[in-house]
Design an enzyme around this catalytic site. Sequence first.
Site, mmCIF file in Angstrom:
data_model
loop_
_atom_site.group_PDB
_atom_site.id
_atom_site.type_symbol
_atom_site.label_atom_id
_atom_site.label_comp_id
_atom_site.label_asym_id
_atom_site.label_seq_id
_atom_site.Cartn_x
_atom_site.Cartn_y
_atom_site.Cartn_z
ATOM 1 C CG ASP A 147 42.884 34.872 41.011
ATOM 2 O OD1 ASP A 147 43.236 34.518 42.142
ATOM 3 O OD2 ASP A 147 41.937 34.307 40.412
ATOM 4 C CD GLU B 110 40.515 37.396 37.899
ATOM 5 O OE1 GLU B 110 39.416 37.911 37.600
ATOM 6 O OE2 GLU B 110 40.628 36.474 38.719
ATOM 7 C CE LYS C 103 39.574 33.731 43.240
ATOM 8 N NZ LYS C 103 40.101 32.795 42.237
ATOM 9 C CE LYS D 213 37.174 31.693 35.684
ATOM 10 N NZ LYS D 213 38.340 31.967 36.559
ATOM 11 C CG ASP E 198 40.144 34.886 35.534
ATOM 12 O OD1 ASP E 198 41.374 34.987 35.366
ATOM 13 O OD2 ASP E 198 39.632 34.297 36.508
HETATM 14 MG MG MG Z 1 40.863 34.382 38.511
#
Ligand code: MG
Length: 367
Positions: free
Chosen positions: A250, A225, A274, A175, A200
């Site tokens: 995402d 991302e 997801k 992250k 990300d």
């Molecule tokens: Mg993500």
Amino acid sequence: MTLTPVTVADVRLHPVSLPLKTPFGTSYGQQTHRTGLLIELHTTDGAVGWGESPLDTYPGYVYETTVTGEHALRDFLLPLVIGQRLSEPVDLPLLLAPVRGHQSARSGLEAALWDAFAHTNRLRLADLLARYTPGHVPLDRVRPGTAVGLAGDVEATLDRIADRIAQGYGRVKLKIKPGQDLDLLQAVRQRFPALPLMADANSAYRPQDADHLARLDALNLLMIEQPLAHDDLLEHARLARRLETPICLDESVRSLHDWRLATEIGAGRVLNLKPSRVGGFTEALHIYNFSVEHGLDLWVGGMLETGIGRAGALALASLPGFTLPGDVGASDRYFAQDLITPPFRLGPDGTIALPTGPGIGVALRLP
Ligand code: MG
């Protein structure tokens, strides 16, 4: 072979809040618990299906919260399905069509229905999902990657990554956010030169950060991302033309329509899929089939799900059109006590075995 239909008799909602072993930091903030709703669906034939809506108490990643999820399900979505007979699980979105949005809430309901269908028909969830692909056969073992949250300290992050590599994870996602990005990634790259690594940003950057983000190209990342705003595909397309590093989307992709638009205008070449973000397995399968047909890279993302949601994500990730390792890591890493037994564990070869029983294939251990 046609499926045995299912009639929904009753649906029960169970709010959960499980403490995480380690708080998870993203550009949205620190997450200390996995909250959400478990959905228990009973059919008139006595089958029971379980699903999970991974909802947070704060509307950061998506606008939904634990409160809106329960409201959407109890007051609007459940009345549309209770007493209804469905020939196939993919018929559910049509029943729910009068209600707009609330993807995470409806995804948990969908997951419970898919699980009930799989039990009714004595199929593993993975095999039921595979029926809606172009003849794909689920893999017996899934190779996950791992996501490392913002730790606020370079040394602590390096230690966490070394720990995950030692556990067997073959791909690390870090992250990042402004102020905790380039130096951090450079330190990781220096210590682990060959590590399959990605970043990300969870929408933490603005279009005017393009020059800064272009410096990531020197670090040989698999992808970056969701660098920009959740609702700004146009600027992602402009940024993609500036970067060599592929952009993965995402937050921006909440349906097949979004993904078609994104790929058409060049806003992303990779998708973190997801089910909870796109409304459930049915839409996820539409996106899967489109991606396979167009040769697009795809992987299953994680929402720090409990073992129930994780089992569904693992079944999806076992489909061979997922070209990259997903965030479907071992559940014993996140929770001191998971809601399933045994928890998902990483094998010595760095893979997780797909459960062999019908449905999501796990035994529940509810508090
Ligand atoms: Mg993500």
